[in-house]
Design a protein around this motif. Sequence first.
Motif, short mmCIF file in Angstrom:
data_model
loop_
_atom_site.label_atom_id
_atom_site.label_comp_id
_atom_site.label_asym_id
_atom_site.label_seq_id
_atom_site.Cartn_x
_atom_site.Cartn_y
_atom_site.Cartn_z
N GLY A 27 0.79 -1.23 0.00
CA GLY A 27 0.00 0.00 0.00
C GLY A 27 0.82 1.27 0.00
N GLU A 28 2.12 1.17 -0.25
CA GLU A 28 3.00 2.34 -0.26
C GLU A 28 3.21 2.83 -1.69
N VAL A 29 3.33 4.15 -1.85
CA VAL A 29 3.77 4.72 -3.12
C VAL A 29 5.23 5.12 -2.94
N PHE A 30 6.09 4.48 -3.69
CA PHE A 30 7.54 4.68 -3.57
C PHE A 30 8.06 5.29 -4.86
N GLY A 31 8.77 6.39 -4.75
CA GLY A 31 9.27 7.08 -5.93
C GLY A 31 10.76 6.89 -6.13
N LEU A 32 11.15 6.50 -7.33
CA LEU A 32 12.56 6.42 -7.70
C LEU A 32 12.85 7.63 -8.57
N LEU A 33 13.62 8.57 -8.03
CA LEU A 33 13.77 9.88 -8.64
C LEU A 33 15.18 10.09 -9.17
N GLY A 34 15.23 10.71 -10.33
CA GLY A 34 16.53 11.01 -10.90
C GLY A 34 16.40 11.50 -12.32
N PRO A 35 17.45 12.11 -12.86
CA PRO A 35 17.40 12.62 -14.23
C PRO A 35 17.46 11.47 -15.24
N SER A 36 17.27 11.78 -16.50
CA SER A 36 17.39 10.78 -17.55
C SER A 36 18.78 10.16 -17.52
N GLY A 37 18.83 8.83 -17.66
CA GLY A 37 20.12 8.14 -17.65
C GLY A 37 20.61 7.73 -16.29
N SER A 38 19.80 7.97 -15.25
CA SER A 38 20.25 7.65 -13.89
C SER A 38 20.05 6.18 -13.53
N GLY A 39 19.22 5.45 -14.31
CA GLY A 39 18.98 4.04 -14.02
C GLY A 39 17.55 3.72 -13.60
N LYS A 40 16.66 4.71 -13.68
CA LYS A 40 15.28 4.51 -13.23
C LYS A 40 14.55 3.46 -14.08
N THR A 41 14.56 3.67 -15.39
CA THR A 41 13.84 2.75 -16.28
C THR A 41 14.46 1.35 -16.24
N THR A 42 15.77 1.28 -16.14
CA THR A 42 16.44 -0.03 -16.02
C THR A 42 15.93 -0.77 -14.79
N THR A 43 15.76 -0.06 -13.69
CA THR A 43 15.26 -0.69 -12.46
C THR A 43 13.86 -1.25 -12.66
N ILE A 44 12.99 -0.47 -13.28
CA ILE A 44 11.62 -0.93 -13.53
C ILE A 44 11.64 -2.19 -14.42
N LYS A 45 12.47 -2.19 -15.45
CA LYS A 45 12.52 -3.33 -16.37
C LYS A 45 13.08 -4.58 -15.68
N LEU A 46 13.93 -4.40 -14.71
CA LEU A 46 14.42 -5.54 -13.92
C LEU A 46 13.32 -6.09 -13.02
N LEU A 47 12.54 -5.20 -12.44
CA LEU A 47 11.49 -5.63 -11.50
C LEU A 47 10.30 -6.26 -12.22
N THR A 48 10.13 -5.95 -13.49
CA THR A 48 9.02 -6.52 -14.24
C THR A 48 9.45 -7.71 -15.11
N GLY A 49 10.73 -8.07 -15.05
CA GLY A 49 11.21 -9.24 -15.76
C GLY A 49 11.65 -9.00 -17.18
N GLU A 50 11.62 -7.75 -17.64
CA GLU A 50 12.06 -7.47 -19.01
C GLU A 50 13.57 -7.60 -19.14
N PHE A 51 14.31 -7.21 -18.10
CA PHE A 51 15.76 -7.42 -18.03
C PHE A 51 16.06 -8.43 -16.94
N LYS A 52 17.20 -9.09 -17.08
CA LYS A 52 17.69 -9.98 -16.02
C LYS A 52 18.84 -9.29 -15.29
N PRO A 53 18.88 -9.40 -13.97
CA PRO A 53 19.95 -8.73 -13.21
C PRO A 53 21.30 -9.40 -13.42
N ASP A 54 22.36 -8.61 -13.29
CA ASP A 54 23.72 -9.14 -13.35
C ASP A 54 24.29 -9.37 -11.95
N GLY A 55 23.51 -9.06 -10.95
CA GLY A 55 23.93 -9.29 -9.58
C GLY A 55 22.87 -8.81 -8.62
N GLY A 56 22.85 -9.38 -7.42
CA GLY A 56 21.88 -8.98 -6.41
C GLY A 56 20.63 -9.83 -6.43
#
Length: 279
Positions: A27-56
């Motif tokens: 029930g929380e709204v969590f914001g990942l904030l940063g300028p273009s190129g900071s890694g925001k979209t990459t994080t979303i794609k990892l969490l939705t399975g579009e990308f596979k992580p290289d670690g962690g």
Amino acid sequence: MIHVTNLKKTFGNEHALKGIDFEVGKGEVFGLLGPSGSGKTTTIKLLTGEFKPDGGDIEVNGTGSRHFGRTSYVRNLGILSDKSSLYERLTVKDNLELFRKLYGAPKKVVDEVLDKVGLADEKDKRVSKLSKGMKQRVLLCKAVLHKPDVMFLDEPTSALDPTTTEKIHEMLEDLKEEGTTIMLTTHNMDEATRLCGRVAFLHEGVIKETGAPEVLRHKYKRNEVHLTYEDGGVRTVGRDQENGGLLKEALFDDSVIDIRTDFPTLGEVFKKVTGKELV
């Protein structure tokens, strides 16, 4: 609902994420904030399975990243990203009916979500005839039709007009009240301040700071008072005993038209923390 530990992602020689950690509660709204190129979209794609992580490690709603491809996982997600799309030749209602059937959602939900975003009168219009803002609202409807447990929103109001942005914000606030967990990426600090219970500042693949917007704003404020005079002049003084007499006089000075303490915006805090503007 979301657990991320030491998450890493590289593209060739580029380290998009350098080992980030965060958690998001139910029930929380969590914001990942940063300028273009900071890694925001990459994080979303990892969490939705579009990308596979290289670690962690990643776990979302009790599911580890190795099982993100399962239908049972995807059916409990709502996703709005730069790759979200609609069938241009179909009407708004036909688009949503198609996705409603895929998710097994009740029939009444289509009219309900369209009403929430102010598109009830546009349901019989072809998607190809809609403005960009209208399409974005339909995409949000598509993402929430099945009342997902977790939503991932990548720049949900980017480049939209204020009226459309307001409607989307109201819908997200309703979802939050209903218990939906929402993670959004944005570089709009006003949006983050309004919607998010907590935010994380992502810069060059590293999380620099995390906390509630108001807490962060207080943490990085300066102990100063700004006095604005009727001639347009502004005077900044320290809020301390040494200036106590001056500040007291200012309260009753008719030429002083505004008195306020230093209280930075979230964007100003981001700049203090990272040394960079949010652009």
